[in-house]
Structure formats: C-alpha cells, structure tokens
Design a protein around this motif. Structure first.
Motif, PDB file in Angstrom:
ATOM      1  N   GLN A 129       0.841  -1.203   0.000  1.00 37.42           N
ATOM      2  CA  GLN A 129       0.000   0.000   0.000  1.00 37.42           C
ATOM      3  C   GLN A 129       0.870   1.244   0.000  1.00 37.42           C
ATOM      4  O   GLN A 129       1.502   1.560   1.012  1.00 37.42           O
ATOM      5  CB  GLN A 129      -0.865  -0.031   1.269  1.00 37.42           C
ATOM      6  CG  GLN A 129      -1.779   1.142   1.439  1.00 37.42           C
ATOM      7  CD  GLN A 129      -2.558   1.029   2.744  1.00 37.42           C
ATOM      8  OE1 GLN A 129      -2.107   0.373   3.685  1.00 37.42           O
ATOM      9  NE2 GLN A 129      -3.707   1.647   2.810  1.00 37.42           N
ATOM     10  N   SER A 132       1.320   6.551   2.431  1.00 39.72           N
ATOM     11  CA  SER A 132       2.069   7.521   3.250  1.00 39.72           C
ATOM     12  C   SER A 132       3.351   7.975   2.569  1.00 39.72           C
ATOM     13  O   SER A 132       4.012   7.204   1.871  1.00 39.72           O
ATOM     14  CB  SER A 132       2.448   6.892   4.596  1.00 39.72           C
ATOM     15  OG  SER A 132       1.311   6.410   5.246  1.00 39.72           O
ATOM     16  N   SER A 138      -1.057  11.389   8.275  1.00 40.07           N
ATOM     17  CA  SER A 138      -2.411  11.724   8.737  1.00 40.07           C
ATOM     18  C   SER A 138      -3.086  12.620   7.700  1.00 40.07           C
ATOM     19  O   SER A 138      -4.269  12.478   7.402  1.00 40.07           O
ATOM     20  CB  SER A 138      -2.351  12.468  10.070  1.00 40.07           C
ATOM     21  OG  SER A 138      -1.623  11.725  11.005  1.00 40.07           O
ATOM     22  N   TRP A 162       7.101   3.905   5.005  1.00 43.95           N
ATOM     23  CA  TRP A 162       6.358   2.987   5.893  1.00 43.95           C
ATOM     24  C   TRP A 162       5.551   1.969   5.083  1.00 43.95           C
ATOM     25  O   TRP A 162       4.497   1.544   5.496  1.00 43.95           O
ATOM     26  CB  TRP A 162       5.399   3.700   6.855  1.00 43.95           C
ATOM     27  CG  TRP A 162       5.888   4.952   7.501  1.00 43.95           C
ATOM     28  CD1 TRP A 162       5.240   6.140   7.549  1.00 43.95           C
ATOM     29  CD2 TRP A 162       7.107   5.140   8.224  1.00 43.95           C
ATOM     30  NE1 TRP A 162       5.987   7.063   8.228  1.00 43.95           N
ATOM     31  CE2 TRP A 162       7.133   6.482   8.659  1.00 43.95           C
ATOM     32  CE3 TRP A 162       8.185   4.315   8.538  1.00 43.95           C
ATOM     33  CZ2 TRP A 162       8.184   7.016   9.384  1.00 43.95           C
ATOM     34  CZ3 TRP A 162       9.241   4.845   9.258  1.00 43.95           C
ATOM     35  CH2 TRP A 162       9.231   6.180   9.665  1.00 43.95           C
ATOM     36  N   SER A 164       4.559  -1.279   4.172  1.00 44.34           N
ATOM     37  CA  SER A 164       4.724  -2.634   4.709  1.00 44.34           C
ATOM     38  C   SER A 164       4.836  -3.643   3.568  1.00 44.34           C
ATOM     39  O   SER A 164       4.092  -3.565   2.582  1.00 44.34           O
ATOM     40  CB  SER A 164       3.523  -3.022   5.580  1.00 44.34           C
ATOM     41  OG  SER A 164       3.337  -2.082   6.602  1.00 44.34           O
ATOM     42  N   SER A 371      -3.608   7.544  13.655  1.00 44.41           N
ATOM     43  CA  SER A 371      -2.927   7.730  14.939  1.00 44.41           C
ATOM     44  C   SER A 371      -3.946   8.017  16.043  1.00 44.41           C
ATOM     45  O   SER A 371      -5.104   8.344  15.782  1.00 44.41           O
ATOM     46  CB  SER A 371      -1.927   8.891  14.835  1.00 44.41           C
ATOM     47  OG  SER A 371      -2.640  10.109  14.770  1.00 44.41           O
ATOM     48  N   GLU A 373      -4.228  10.541  18.036  1.00 38.06           N
ATOM     49  CA  GLU A 373      -4.800  11.899  18.006  1.00 38.06           C
ATOM     50  C   GLU A 373      -5.886  11.997  16.930  1.00 38.06           C
ATOM     51  O   GLU A 373      -6.923  12.626  17.139  1.00 38.06           O
ATOM     52  CB  GLU A 373      -3.709  12.935  17.748  1.00 38.06           C
ATOM     53  CG  GLU A 373      -2.730  13.134  18.910  1.00 38.06           C
ATOM     54  CD  GLU A 373      -1.720  11.996  19.044  1.00 38.06           C
ATOM     55  OE1 GLU A 373      -1.555  11.209  18.092  1.00 38.06           O
ATOM     56  OE2 GLU A 373      -1.101  11.874  20.118  1.00 38.06           O
TER      57      GLU A 373
HETATM   58  C1  LIG Z   1       3.877  -0.431  11.544  1.00 41.31           C
HETATM   59  C2  LIG Z   1       3.407   0.531  10.514  1.00 41.31           C
HETATM   60  C3  LIG Z   1       3.011   0.079   9.260  1.00 41.31           C
HETATM   61  C4  LIG Z   1       2.597   0.985   8.287  1.00 41.31           C
HETATM   62  N1  LIG Z   1       2.270   0.494   7.041  1.00 41.31           N
HETATM   63  C5  LIG Z   1       1.918   1.373   6.065  1.00 41.31           C
HETATM   64  C6  LIG Z   1       1.663   0.917   4.732  1.00 41.31           C
HETATM   65  O1  LIG Z   1       1.755  -0.279   4.440  1.00 41.31           O
HETATM   66  N2  LIG Z   1       1.352   1.835   3.790  1.00 41.31           N
HETATM   67  C7  LIG Z   1       1.230   3.171   4.062  1.00 41.31           C
HETATM   68  O2  LIG Z   1       0.894   3.937   3.172  1.00 41.31           O
HETATM   69  N3  LIG Z   1       1.481   3.649   5.328  1.00 41.31           N
HETATM   70  C8  LIG Z   1       1.834   2.780   6.316  1.00 41.31           C
HETATM   71  N4  LIG Z   1       2.105   3.250   7.590  1.00 41.31           N
HETATM   72  C9  LIG Z   1       2.095   4.695   7.822  1.00 41.31           C
HETATM   73  C10 LIG Z   1       0.977   5.179   8.708  1.00 41.31           C
HETATM   74  O3  LIG Z   1      -0.250   5.137   8.036  1.00 41.31           O
HETATM   75  C11 LIG Z   1       1.353   6.613   9.143  1.00 41.31           C
HETATM   76  O4  LIG Z   1       2.477   6.503   9.979  1.00 41.31           O
HETATM   77  C12 LIG Z   1       0.239   7.304   9.871  1.00 41.31           C
HETATM   78  O5  LIG Z   1      -0.796   7.602   8.984  1.00 41.31           O
HETATM   79  C13 LIG Z   1       0.725   8.615  10.537  1.00 41.31           C
HETATM   80  O6  LIG Z   1       1.322   9.434   9.585  1.00 41.31           O
HETATM   81  P1  LIG Z   1       2.787  10.052   9.807  1.00 41.31           P
HETATM   82  O7  LIG Z   1       3.691   8.950  10.247  1.00 41.31           O
HETATM   83  O8  LIG Z   1       3.134  10.812   8.587  1.00 41.31           O
HETATM   84  O9  LIG Z   1       2.640  11.039  11.042  1.00 41.31           O
HETATM   85  P2  LIG Z   1       2.012  12.512  11.006  1.00 41.31           P
HETATM   86  O10 LIG Z   1       0.717  12.488  10.266  1.00 41.31           O
HETATM   87  O11 LIG Z   1       3.053  13.466  10.553  1.00 41.31           O
HETATM   88  O12 LIG Z   1       1.703  12.742  12.533  1.00 41.31           O
HETATM   89  C14 LIG Z   1       2.717  13.097  13.482  1.00 41.31           C
HETATM   90  C15 LIG Z   1       2.039  13.334  14.814  1.00 41.31           C
HETATM   91  O13 LIG Z   1       1.119  14.422  14.715  1.00 41.31           O
HETATM   92  C16 LIG Z   1      -0.198  14.026  15.110  1.00 41.31           C
HETATM   93  N5  LIG Z   1      -1.190  14.689  14.269  1.00 41.31           N
HETATM   94  C17 LIG Z   1      -1.217  14.734  12.901  1.00 41.31           C
HETATM   95  N6  LIG Z   1      -2.303  15.404  12.471  1.00 41.31           N
HETATM   96  C18 LIG Z   1      -2.987  15.791  13.579  1.00 41.31           C
HETATM   97  C19 LIG Z   1      -4.213  16.513  13.795  1.00 41.31           C
HETATM   98  N7  LIG Z   1      -4.958  16.960  12.770  1.00 41.31           N
HETATM   99  N8  LIG Z   1      -4.606  16.701  15.084  1.00 41.31           N
HETATM  100  C20 LIG Z   1      -3.893  16.248  16.137  1.00 41.31           C
HETATM  101  N9  LIG Z   1      -2.717  15.575  15.984  1.00 41.31           N
HETATM  102  C21 LIG Z   1      -2.274  15.328  14.729  1.00 41.31           C
HETATM  103  C22 LIG Z   1      -0.204  12.514  14.892  1.00 41.31           C
HETATM  104  O14 LIG Z   1      -1.156  11.871  15.736  1.00 41.31           O
HETATM  105  C23 LIG Z   1       1.216  12.132  15.284  1.00 41.31           C
HETATM  106  O15 LIG Z   1       1.327  12.019  16.673  1.00 41.31           O
HETATM  107  C24 LIG Z   1       2.533   2.366   8.575  1.00 41.31           C
HETATM  108  C25 LIG Z   1       2.914   2.825   9.844  1.00 41.31           C
HETATM  109  C26 LIG Z   1       3.361   1.934  10.798  1.00 41.31           C
HETATM  110  C27 LIG Z   1       3.786   2.467  12.139  1.00 41.31           C
END
Ligand SMILES: Cc1cc2nc3c(=O)[nH]c(=O)nc-3n(C[C@H](O)[C@H](O)[C@H](O)COP(=O)(O)OP(=O)(O)OC[C@H]3O[C@@H](n4cnc5c(N)ncnc54)[C@H](O)[C@@H]3O)c2cc1C
Length: 389
Positions: A129, A132, A138, A162, A164, A371, A373
């Motif tokens: 997928q 991200s 998010s 990220w 997987s 996440s 939040e």
């Molecule tokens: C084990 C694992 C497997 C994954 N597998 C996949 C995959 O196969 N394919 C894929 O596409 N993605 C994958 N992901 C990615 C995952 O979907 C993202 O990590 C997740 O959507 C969060 O996005 P980010 O890491 O960019 O954090 P960000 O969106 O940058 O968030 C950073 C912090 O800010 C907070 N935050 C962000 N927006 C807001 C808001 N509006 N209000 C309050 N707080 C907020 C978040 O809660 C977090 O604490 C995977 C992640 C993990 C950990």
C-alpha cells in the motif's frame, strides 16, 4: 443477539477446523503467530497462502462472480476464530486479499478485475500500500508523488514511506497527484504500479524490534500503463477512502482471541516467576483481564451490527483507541515480568523472547491505521458532534 450457533455455522466450523488440523503442520506450523515476516520465511508464507487459495479459503467474503466464496458474516467470524485458535500464521496476502481485492471489486474496471483478482485468490501475486509519504501521513491528501501521462504510459516520480511488505510485493497501489492544476483531493489518482522495474527502488527500514516490517519506496521515472488507474483520473481520494474502509468487521473478534491467548501466556509467566502474589502485578493482570472482556463484548456487539447489515461507523475509532493502548500496557507488563531478560538482543539484532516483540512493536499501534490523536479527533467531531478543529 442470540449467541447460539446455527447448524450451518457449526458445520462450517467443523470444515475449517478439520482442514486446519490436517494442513497446518510442519513448516507452516513453525511460522507461529509472530507478526515478523522475514526474507528467510517468506517462501513458506507464500506456499501457505497458496494452500489456503487451493482450498477456497481466500476471498471468503468476495462475491462468487469474482471467484470468492461469498460467506455470511457469521461464517467469516467462524473462520477467523478457528484460524486464531489453531495459531494460524500472520497473513502474508492481507494487502491483496483484504485491501486491493475489495477495492477493485468496487471501483475497478472489468479488465483490472480479470487481470488482478485471480492471482490474489491463488496467492500468486502480492501487493503493498503506497499511501504515506515523508510529508503526508495523517494528512493524506498532501501526497506529493506525481504521475504524468505520456501517450499510453504514466511516469511516476516521488517517494513513499512505511510501506509494509514492499520488499516482497510485486505490485504497489499508489496514491499520487495526476491533475497538477487541481487542489487537494481533486488532484489525486489511484495507480497500480509494478515494482520490479528500473524506476522503482525499495529500501527496507528496520523498526525497534530489529525487523524490517516496512520500507521506503522511491519512484524515479517509474512506468505503468494508462489503464492502471482505479476509479478514474482525479477520483483517487474516493478510491483510497474505499480501501481504508475495507477493514474487516470481524477482524476485531480474531484480534480479541489473539489478545486472550497472549494474556494467558502473560499470566502463566507471572506464575512461573512467582510474581502472581505481587500486589502491583496482580492489579495490572486484573485490569488487563477486565479490559479484555470489554473488548470481547464490544466485538460481539459490532458483529451483531454487521449481521444486521450495519456498516462500520466512526465509533470504530473508540475500539482502535482502546485496543492499541491495552496492548501497549500488556507489552509493558511483559517487559516488567521478564526483568533484565527484556533487554537481551542477539548480535544479529533478533530478540530473545516473543514478549519483547510485543513491548517493542506495540509502540507502533498508536500510529498506524490512524494515529491516536486522529482517532480522538474522529470521536470528538463525528461521534460527539464537537466543533471541527
Ligand atoms: C507499523 C506501521 C506500518 C505501516 N504500514 C503502512 C503501509 O503499508 N502503507 C502506508 O501507506 N502507510 C503505512 N504506515 C504509515 C501510517 O499510516 C502513518 O504513519 C500514519 O498515517 C501517521 O502518519 P505520519 O507517520 O506521517 O505522522 P504525522 O501524520 O506526521 O503525525 C505526526 C504526529 O502528529 C499528530 N497529528 C497529525 N495530524 C494531527 C491533527 N490533525 N490533530 C492532532 N494531531 C495530529 C499525529 O497523531 C502524530 O502524533 C505504517 C505505519 C506503521 C507504524
């Protein structure tokens, strides 16, 4: 809900159980239930998926017209329960069978359905997928990867992260910008891209547990043919939201059973270490057990809703908030029970105990699949009707 089982569900249960008894042996059984999928055992996982496919256990809920078995919610639940009770391995084909298949059935063209659904049902092709990106998780609508149509070919540039299982997959479904003059959601399309080509580079990333569960994926002039857009140009947001919505309703039940098994092992560890008379440990075990029961009853309530034709709603976020924190606390209890052993890691980066894996990997629970939040925002705005941020 009436929890007594219908004759059909009981006979389905016997069919699933006896098949698993017969087939889940040898190398398949050795896979265990660990979420760690490495290069060393990927071929065994693929062979297990193909075994499931030959017996008609893949695409259980897909319509018969698409090669599925079209079972009821109750039977889907029975399969999930039996699979979990038999310690069935983590499913290598989740992204194809669980996410892309249902997306193609709903949004795909007949040609896409004919090309891609059969190999998923046979366990022959694997997907990952590509949503991200470093600057878009998010806030998924902010993806920056672009695809430009040149004649009958899309040219893709950008980066995903990220992702997987990208190191094992043959194909990736990519959310990218194609309508470059449009803003936000309207600019997006959902493309199917082959991974094994010069324009795609996959770099595995190690997580805290030492496992390379996910990867970075770089697109540098990657190519895919013009007809590989799912749901039409500029409709990528709708298609992607469809994919995210195909979380299986009954997955909760299987997960609760997995957690119950893990809890039983933790209780046994406390007993073996003579810590079951420790007041604080007893409190933590009792709390974990009480919350496990809450998850069981909530799961059954969800299943009741699905059986009556209901759809998952924003309340699903409450479940995600609850189980993710619960499992993190259980991991912390496991680490405390292990004591200094919880710190042991082998030279090659592997862990000594499964319990360590729970502690380390469960850190990710509050990030992926929305996440903590973001889940709270959903509960606040869409369940409680609070003003939007
Ligand atoms: C084990 C694992 C497997 C994954 N597998 C996949 C995959 O196969 N394919 C894929 O596409 N993605 C994958 N992901 C990615 C995952 O979907 C993202 O990590 C997740 O959507 C969060 O996005 P980010 O890491 O960019 O954090 P960000 O969106 O940058 O968030 C950073 C912090 O800010 C907070 N935050 C962000 N927006 C807001 C808001 N509006 N209000 C309050 N707080 C907020 C978040 O809660 C977090 O604490 C995977 C992640 C993990 C950990």
């Amino acid at each position: 809900m009436d929890f007594s089982e219908t004759d059909e569900a009981t006979s389905f249960r016997h069919e699933v159980r006896s098949w698993l008894n017969e087939k889940l042996v040898g190398d398949y059984r050795k896979l265990g239930t660990s979420a760690e999928m490495g290069a060393h055992d990927w071929h065994v996982r693929v062979s297990w998926e193909q075994e499931l496919g030959r017996a008609g256990w893949l695409g259980l809920t897909w319509p018969k017209g698409f090669g599925g078995r079209e079972v009821s919610v109750s039977e889907e639940l029975v399969f999930a329960q039996e699979y979990t009770l038999a310690n069935g391995p983590q499913r290598a084909g989740f992204f194809g069978e669980g996410l892309l298949g249902p997306t193609l059935i709903t949004f795909g063209s007949p040609e896409q359905q004919q090309r891609f659904l059969p190999p998923i049902l046979k366990g022959e092709e694997y997907w990952c997928q590509g949503f991200s990106e470093p600057g878009a998780g998010s806030d998924l609508a902010g993806v920056r990867t672009t695809a430009v149509l040149d004649g009958d070919t899309w040219r893709i540039d950008g980066q995903k992260v990220w992702t997987s299982q990208a190191q094992f997959a043959q194909w990736i479904f990519v959310l990218c910008r194609t309508e470059l003059e449009e803003k936000a959601h309207k600019a997006l399309s959902y493309l199917l891209v082959p991974i094994d080509q010069p324009g795609v580079e996959v770099r595995p990333l190690k997580d805290l547990s030492g496992n390379d569960h996910f990867c970075e994926v770089f697109f540098d002039g990657a190519l895919t043919s013009a007809d590989m857009v799912v749901g039409g140009r500029g409709n990528g947001w709708k298609t992607a939201m469809g994919t995210l919505g195909f979380e299986r309703g009954t997955a909760f039940m299987a997960q609760q059973l997995r957690f119950a098994k893990e809890f039983a092992n933790v209780r046994a560890l406390a007993q073996n270490k003579g810590l079951d008379e420790d007041l604080e440990i007893r409190q933590r075990l009792a709390r974990a057990y009480g919350e496990l029961e809450i998850m069981r009853w909530s799961g059954l309530r969800n299943v009741t809703r699905f059986i009556k034709g209901g759809q998952p709603g924003p309340e699903g976020s409450i479940g995600k908030l609850f189980w993710s924190k619960w499992h993190q606390r259980l991991g912390e209890l496991e680490a405390d029970l292990l004591g200094a052993d919880a710190l042991v890691m082998h030279d090659e980066g592997t862990l000594e105990h499964d319990f360590q894996h729970t502690f380390l990997f469960s850190r990710a629970h509050t990030i992926y699949a929305g996440s903590t939040e973001i889940q709270r925002n959903i509960v606040g705005e869409r369940v409680l009707g609070l003003p939007r941020e």
